[in-house]
Design a protein around this motif. Structure first.
Motif, PDB file in Angstrom:
ATOM      1  N   SER A 172     -10.172  -9.303  -2.127  1.00 41.91           N
ATOM      2  CA  SER A 172     -11.113  -8.478  -2.886  1.00 41.91           C
ATOM      3  C   SER A 172     -10.872  -7.000  -2.648  1.00 41.91           C
ATOM      4  O   SER A 172     -10.868  -6.191  -3.594  1.00 41.91           O
ATOM      5  N   VAL A 173     -10.654  -6.618  -1.394  1.00 43.19           N
ATOM      6  CA  VAL A 173     -10.472  -5.212  -1.044  1.00 43.19           C
ATOM      7  C   VAL A 173      -9.210  -4.650  -1.685  1.00 43.19           C
ATOM      8  O   VAL A 173      -9.222  -3.555  -2.283  1.00 43.19           O
ATOM      9  N   LEU A 174      -8.127  -5.402  -1.605  1.00 39.85           N
ATOM     10  CA  LEU A 174      -6.858  -4.883  -2.119  1.00 39.85           C
ATOM     11  C   LEU A 174      -6.875  -4.779  -3.639  1.00 39.85           C
ATOM     12  O   LEU A 174      -6.285  -3.853  -4.209  1.00 39.85           O
ATOM     13  N   CYS A 203      -1.716  -8.549   1.216  1.00 41.98           N
ATOM     14  CA  CYS A 203      -0.717  -7.590   0.752  1.00 41.98           C
ATOM     15  C   CYS A 203      -0.593  -7.682  -0.769  1.00 41.98           C
ATOM     16  O   CYS A 203      -0.690  -8.762  -1.351  1.00 41.98           O
ATOM     17  N   ARG A 204      -0.394  -6.530  -1.444  1.00 44.64           N
ATOM     18  CA  ARG A 204      -0.101  -6.462  -2.867  1.00 44.64           C
ATOM     19  C   ARG A 204       1.188  -5.676  -3.051  1.00 44.64           C
ATOM     20  O   ARG A 204       1.312  -4.553  -2.560  1.00 44.64           O
ATOM     21  N   ASP A 205       2.148  -6.249  -3.768  1.00 43.60           N
ATOM     22  CA  ASP A 205       3.379  -5.506  -4.018  1.00 43.60           C
ATOM     23  C   ASP A 205       3.223  -4.664  -5.281  1.00 43.60           C
ATOM     24  O   ASP A 205       2.158  -4.614  -5.895  1.00 43.60           O
ATOM     25  N   GLN A 206       4.323  -3.995  -5.693  1.00 42.15           N
ATOM     26  CA  GLN A 206       4.235  -3.074  -6.816  1.00 42.15           C
ATOM     27  C   GLN A 206       3.951  -3.770  -8.139  1.00 42.15           C
ATOM     28  O   GLN A 206       3.532  -3.140  -9.109  1.00 42.15           O
ATOM     29  N   ASP A 207       4.147  -5.077  -8.194  1.00 47.61           N
ATOM     30  CA  ASP A 207       3.825  -5.840  -9.401  1.00 47.61           C
ATOM     31  C   ASP A 207       2.447  -6.483  -9.332  1.00 47.61           C
ATOM     32  O   ASP A 207       2.074  -7.268 -10.209  1.00 47.61           O
ATOM     33  N   GLN A 210       0.515 -11.158  -4.689  1.00 44.92           N
ATOM     34  CA  GLN A 210       0.098 -11.321  -3.314  1.00 44.92           C
ATOM     35  C   GLN A 210       1.287 -11.675  -2.438  1.00 44.92           C
ATOM     36  O   GLN A 210       2.307 -12.161  -2.904  1.00 44.92           O
ATOM     37  N   GLY A 211       1.105 -11.448  -1.121  1.00 42.90           N
ATOM     38  CA  GLY A 211       2.103 -11.869  -0.140  1.00 42.90           C
ATOM     39  C   GLY A 211       3.192 -10.827   0.048  1.00 42.90           C
ATOM     40  O   GLY A 211       3.104  -9.686  -0.384  1.00 42.90           O
TER      41      GLY A 211
END
Length: 551
Positions: A172-174, A203-207, A210-211
């Motif tokens: 939720s936070v990310l 974790c959130r990547d540039q796309d 998750q992960g």
């Protein structure tokens, strides 16, 4: 600093300093009882005015570590939750312990030896540390939230309020910080040891997926660990660093997630490529979300600790009920002996065993032991031993053979770290002889009619459940007089710790029994003396005392 080294089966425990005065990691091997405090006689000494002389007790039982604040002046916290004094709490890997000016991270098993097994370990990027500028954000700037962002904050507050797990909270936070700041990547990270590694809770990547992993500047983490929100500003010298070029990072923020002054985690944001999408109030927005996250994390951790304690107490209470139901009456005459017995459960361990069974009109068997472990597993082992030994003695009253049979059965049905110390005896009234087998127990006294009470010499043997092929030997005490008494007791009597970190000891037991008049007085006076010595009715271990004399 000193450390306790009396090893028993279980996991090594390591307290790794996250903040506070410089000190070496506290590494503890499983032991019956370990005291941490300011006093030089403690097993682990921490010299600081905020640490009480005897601050807390640690015990490893059945492979589980239990922490108990012993009534310290400034208290002890687990994950920000202040412990109730003299109430045991089970520890879990990755717990954070606040102890005076220190914040320690709990590491168990392989991680205690330096092998990190996090949810997702992130190596720390030090490349940006030499070239980029690290700026501290002025708190005044954080007050200038744009009104259109309030909806995002309210949505975040609603979603994290319903989160029951840290990983659910992280999602939720990310989602919100990426949407509200314009940064392309985000992570919620928990400090592990110093600033070498962190656990990525989410974790959130540039796309937006998750992960994965993300590299975080050690310098930013160090600054953020002081409670400051920090930003890596663009600068020409940083842009020329080959490592930054290869990573493609153009902007980053690291915001501490705080409860009071304690850092629970970090919200880390960075972007790859042109930073034009980053909102001008991104730092203030991230700070607001971090405040909500801190309250939510503290609530989740408090709930988890309460759940662990509730389960722990329920498990102990169930075990104690089993224990009490399987104990014989507190006083009786059975076969050739008269006895009195008292048993008082301790705070943590539930596993003392005592029973008496007649073999024939002349011989009566009795035994007392201590199951290594806690809760229902210990109670089950206690019940299995009691029933199996009684059945074996009825089938073949040879103590050595009966103990060997029970030993094999326990070994086949117990875990590697489960065993029982036990002393079993048969009193022969016609011959006035006591035959006994000591399986690692050692606590049996003879009190003569002259008033002398001393330990019965014993060669002893291995506790039950360790080596299925061990051969036990019968030992004998001759010429048992009509006024002699045999007193058995569990190690909770001998090893009870007093306020000055001193054990009750065998000598005190001898003095009390020497001045006692009969079996009932033996057990009553000795139990009262242990409680008085401990200065609390909540003893640290089970205490069982049995006094036996010829009928």
């Amino acid at each position: 600093m000193t450390s306790h080294t009396n090893a028993l089966p279980g996991s090594t425990l390591r307290f790794q300093r996250l903040s506070g005065p410089e000190t070496e990691p506290i590494v503890l091997q499983p032991s019956a009882s370990i005291i941490i405090g300011r006093s030089s006689v403690c097993d682990v000494q921490l010299s600081d005015p905020m640490i009480s002389r005897n601050h807390l007790r640690l015990e490893c039982s059945g492979g589980d570590w239990i922490l108990e604040d012993t009534g310290s002046r400034h208290g002890t916290e687990i994950n920000g939750v202040r412990l109730t004094p003299n109430t045991p709490a089970p520890l879990a890997n990755h717990d954070q312990i606040t102890l005076g000016p220190w914040l320690f991270a709990v590491r168990m098993g392989a991680e205690s030896d330096g092998e990190h097994r996090g949810i997702n370990a992130s190596t720390i990027n030090t490349a940006a540390d030499g070239g980029g500028q690290i700026e501290t954000i002025n708190p005044v700037d954080m007050q200038n939230l744009a009104s259109e962002r309030l909806d995002l904050i309210m949505d975040c507050a609603a979603s994290i309020h319903t989160a029951t797990e840290i990983e659910q909270l992280a999602e939720s936070v990310l989602d919100v910080v990426v949407a509200g700041t314009g940064f392309s990547r985000a992570a919620l990270a928990r400090p592990v040891e110093s600033f070498d590694t962190v656990d990525l809770l989410g974790c959130r990547d540039q796309d937006g997926k998750q992960g994965g992993e993300i590299s975080i500047s050690k310098t930013m983490l160090r600054r953020a660990s002081r409670g400051e929100l920090v930003r890596m500003a663009d600068a020409p010298d940083m842009q020329q660093a080959m490592s930054i070029i290869s990573l493609g990072i153009t902007s980053a923020i690291c915001c501490p997630v705080l409860v009071g002054s304690r850092v629970l985690a970090y919200i880390y944001l960075d972007t790859l490529g042109a930073p034009s999408a980053i909102q001008p109030d991104a730092a203030a927005f991230c700070h607001a979300i971090a405040r909500l996250t801190g309250m939510a994390m503290a609530s989740i951790e408090r709930t988890h600790l309460e759940q662990r304690q509730t389960k722990f107490v329920a498990d102990l209470n169930a075990a104690r009920q089993v224990q009490q139901r399987m104990m014989p009456r507190e006083a009786d005459t059975i076969g050739s002996i008269t006895y009195a017995m008292r048993s008082k459960p301790g705070r943590v361990i539930a596993g003392d065993i005592f029973d008496i069974t007649p073999i024939d009109d002349n011989r009566t068997a009795f035994f007392l032991g201590d199951v290594v472990g806690k809760g229902m597993p210990a109670a089950m082992m206690m019940g299995m031993t009691q029933s199996n030994l009684a059945a074996a003695l009825r089938h073949n009253p040879d103590l050595a053979i009966a103990m060997a049979e029970v030993n094999k059965q326990l070994h086949a049905r117990s875990a590697d770290n489960e065993f029982i110390t036990l002393l079993a005896a048969i009193y022969d009234r016609d011959n006035r002889v006591l035959e006994f087998v000591d399986a690692g127990h050692g606590y049996c006294m003879r009190r003569t009619s002259e008033g002398k009470a001393s330990l019965i010499d014993s060669e002893g043997g291995l506790p039950l459940g360790i080596d299925p092929g061990f051969v036990y030997e019968i030992e004998r005490v001759e010429n048992i007089a009509a006024d002699d008494r045999i007193i058995l007791f569990s190690d909770g009597v001998v090893e009870q710790i007093g306020p000055n970190n001193e054990e009750f000891g065998v000598e005190r037991i001898s003095e009390i029994l020497g001045a006692s008049a009969d079996v009932g007085t033996d057990v009553t006076r000795l139990l009262e003396a242990v409680i008085e010595f401990a200065r609390t009715d909540a003893l640290s271990d089970d205490v069982t005392i049995a006094s036996i004399k010829p009928a």
